[in-house]
Design a protein around this motif. Structure first.
Motif, short mmCIF file in Angstrom:
data_model
loop_
_atom_site.label_atom_id
_atom_site.label_comp_id
_atom_site.label_asym_id
_atom_site.label_seq_id
_atom_site.Cartn_x
_atom_site.Cartn_y
_atom_site.Cartn_z
N SER A 75 20.92 23.34 3.46
CA SER A 75 22.53 22.65 3.28
C SER A 75 22.98 24.09 2.91
O SER A 75 24.30 24.40 3.23
N ALA A 76 22.49 24.81 2.33
CA ALA A 76 23.08 26.21 1.68
C ALA A 76 23.26 27.12 3.05
O ALA A 76 24.43 27.76 3.00
N ILE A 77 22.53 27.28 3.93
CA ILE A 77 22.54 27.90 5.29
C ILE A 77 23.90 27.35 6.04
O ILE A 77 24.82 28.02 6.29
N ARG A 78 24.14 25.79 6.10
CA ARG A 78 25.29 25.50 6.50
C ARG A 78 26.53 25.72 5.87
O ARG A 78 27.56 25.97 6.56
N GLN A 79 26.42 25.80 4.56
CA GLN A 79 27.72 26.26 4.02
C GLN A 79 27.96 27.54 3.94
O GLN A 79 29.11 27.98 4.32
N ALA A 80 27.05 28.40 4.19
CA ALA A 80 27.23 29.86 4.12
C ALA A 80 27.92 30.17 5.60
O ALA A 80 28.83 30.87 5.51
N VAL A 81 27.40 29.63 6.72
CA VAL A 81 27.91 30.09 8.06
C VAL A 81 29.36 29.59 8.06
O VAL A 81 30.06 30.20 8.90
N GLN A 82 29.53 28.33 7.50
CA GLN A 82 30.90 27.74 7.52
C GLN A 82 31.89 28.73 6.96
O GLN A 82 32.89 28.87 7.08
N ASN A 83 31.43 29.49 5.69
CA ASN A 83 32.24 30.22 5.02
C ASN A 83 32.37 31.63 5.26
O ASN A 83 33.38 32.22 5.14
N ALA A 84 31.50 32.09 5.97
CA ALA A 84 31.27 33.48 6.65
C ALA A 84 32.33 33.81 7.33
O ALA A 84 32.83 33.18 8.39
N SER A 85 33.12 35.09 7.02
CA SER A 85 34.31 35.47 7.84
C SER A 85 34.24 37.07 7.72
O SER A 85 34.06 37.62 6.89
N ILE A 86 34.87 37.67 8.73
CA ILE A 86 35.06 38.91 8.53
C ILE A 86 36.37 39.56 9.01
O ILE A 86 36.85 39.06 9.96
N LEU A 87 36.96 40.39 8.34
CA LEU A 87 38.22 41.03 8.86
C LEU A 87 38.13 41.82 10.05
O LEU A 87 37.25 42.42 10.31
N GLY A 88 38.96 41.70 10.87
CA GLY A 88 39.02 42.42 12.31
C GLY A 88 37.98 42.01 13.28
O GLY A 88 37.99 42.60 14.24
#
Length: 416
Positions: A278-291
């Motif tokens: 569940s933590a992995i699912r939440q993390a990849v949904q949150n992950a973002s990077i400028l540019g």
């Protein structure tokens, strides 16, 4: 040139050269003078032509979601030098930078290093000062002779290998792979993405020499689309993680996500962390990077595609996301890149190009890019900030690309 770095160099009278000098002797000597901080860090080391930053961002999010204190060192900067060194997403502050520069001044580092080597020392010292659980370190160029290659990592990651920096790394995939594979260390596993066959052979040979296990995307682990998101599978770990939904656009980001999840399995075993799906699912949904396909304002996309391989990924993403929309490009590229091929790839989805000058000694002039372009609608653009605001207001989909340095300049101008 690293924005805002000179401020600290002048303030603390620590000199360094604004040049590229591949090799490890200078930084090894400098690190010994400050107590070899890199030796006390637990590290994941990333090298590759494209995908390093995104893979690192996924891994950072997963580790943080599991309660770990995560340092990351990336390049180039997004705004200025501070954002290249972060702990749990917080850029190094002016006070923290002063503390590290004082350490380096007292150790006598002035005049011994290049700018990037000095910044690498800053990162290691800051991570030790902040007592991080894990440090994610992105190689600046190549790998073998890059100043970051003084670490012994828990795992190494090579997301991709393509022709780049040929002046320094050689003009064949084998030569470039030799440099990227230089981050592989004795008995330290390496996780690789989809590599060209000639590059993959070099990596496997290097791993064999170092007795390092190789985990290859599509062979030892995989990612596939399902009706409910994406599903990660890893045979060695007897693991399947379904319902993965990510914010970062583009099919190539699925591969980067899979690399990060695989790397976290290696981390978790060393750090004795229990893996939480569940933590992995939440993390990849949150992950973002400028540019990285970033919509900085309505209808305006920033993407740091800076070589043919990343240009192909950008074009693929544009086709998927905006299949029927006309696209305008605003372009600035470094002269040591394969400019003509990058432009030809972009021309697959647009015939409307604006070329800009930006403040970097390696930048190709806007006029020269225009001359290399085959587009029928092409213009040298001076005031790109006003142009982008007008494009946004008129709802004209516009992509700014070619160099991460250009993206930094555009972001700063739009903030003004």
């Amino acid at each position: 040139m690293i924005p805002s770095f000179d401020h600290y160099k002048v303030k603390w009278q620590v000199e360094s050269d604004d040049v590229i000098k591949p090799g490890l002797e200078a930084i090894e000597e400098a690190l010994s003078l400050v107590g070899n901080p890199q030796q006390t860090l637990r590290v994941v080391h990333l090298a590759g032509s494209n995908g390093k930053g995104s893979t690192l961002t996924f891994l950072e999010a997963i580790a943080q979601e599991h309660g770990l204190r995560v340092g990351k060192f990336m390049s180039p900067c997004i705004v200025d030098v501070h954002d290249q060194i972060q702990v749990n997403g917080q850029a190094i502050s002016a006070t923290e930078m002063d503390r590290v520069f004082q350490q380096m001044q007292q150790a006598g580092l002035s005049g011994k290093l290049t700018d990037f080597e000095l910044l690498t020392v800053v990162a290691f010292l800051h991570f030790v000062n902040k007592k991080v659980d894990i440090a994610l370190i992105e190689a600046g160029m190549g790998g073998l002779l890059d100043s970051t290659n003084v670490v012994t990592p828990i795992a190494s990651i090579i997301p991709s290998i393509a022709l780049e920096h040929t002046k320094f790394l050689g003009d064949t995939l084998e030569s470039i792979a030799h440099h990227k594979a230089g981050i592989i260390k004795q008995h330290c596993p390496v996780i690789i993405g989809e590599l060209p066959d000639e590059a993959k052979r070099v990596v496997y040979n290097k791993a064999s020499d170092k007795r390092a296990a190789v985990f290859e995307l599509g062979h030892h682990f995989a990612i596939m689309a399902t009706p409910d998101g994406e599903c990660y599978t890893n045979e060695a770990q007897h693991c399947q993680i379904s319902n993965l939904t990510r914010s970062m656009k583009g099919g190539h980001q699925a591969n980067n996500m899979a690399l990060a999840i695989t790397a976290f399995f290696e981390l978790a075993s060393v750090l004795n962390v229990s893996i939480n799906h569940s933590a992995i699912r939440q993390a990849v949904q949150n992950a973002s990077i400028l540019g990285r396909f970033e919509e900085i304002m309505p209808f305006i996309i920033l993407d740091g595609a800076h070589n043919p391989a990343s240009a192909e990924k950008l074009v693929e993403t544009i086709k998927n996301e905006f299949p029927s929309e006309p696209i305008t490009f605003v372009i600035g590229i470094l002269a040591d890149k394969d400019v003509q091929q990058i432009l030809q790839i972009f021309e697959q989805v647009s015939d409307d190009f604006y070329f800009v000058d930006f403040d970097n000694p390696r930048a190709m002039t806007a006029q020269k890019m225009l001359e290399l372009s085959n587009a029928t609608s092409k213009t040298v653009l001076v005031d790109y900030a006003s142009f982008l605001q007008a494009q946004s207001q008129s709802k004209q989909r516009t992509v700014v690309s070619g160099s991460l340095y250009l993206l930094t300049a555009v972001r700063n101008r739009l903030k003004e």
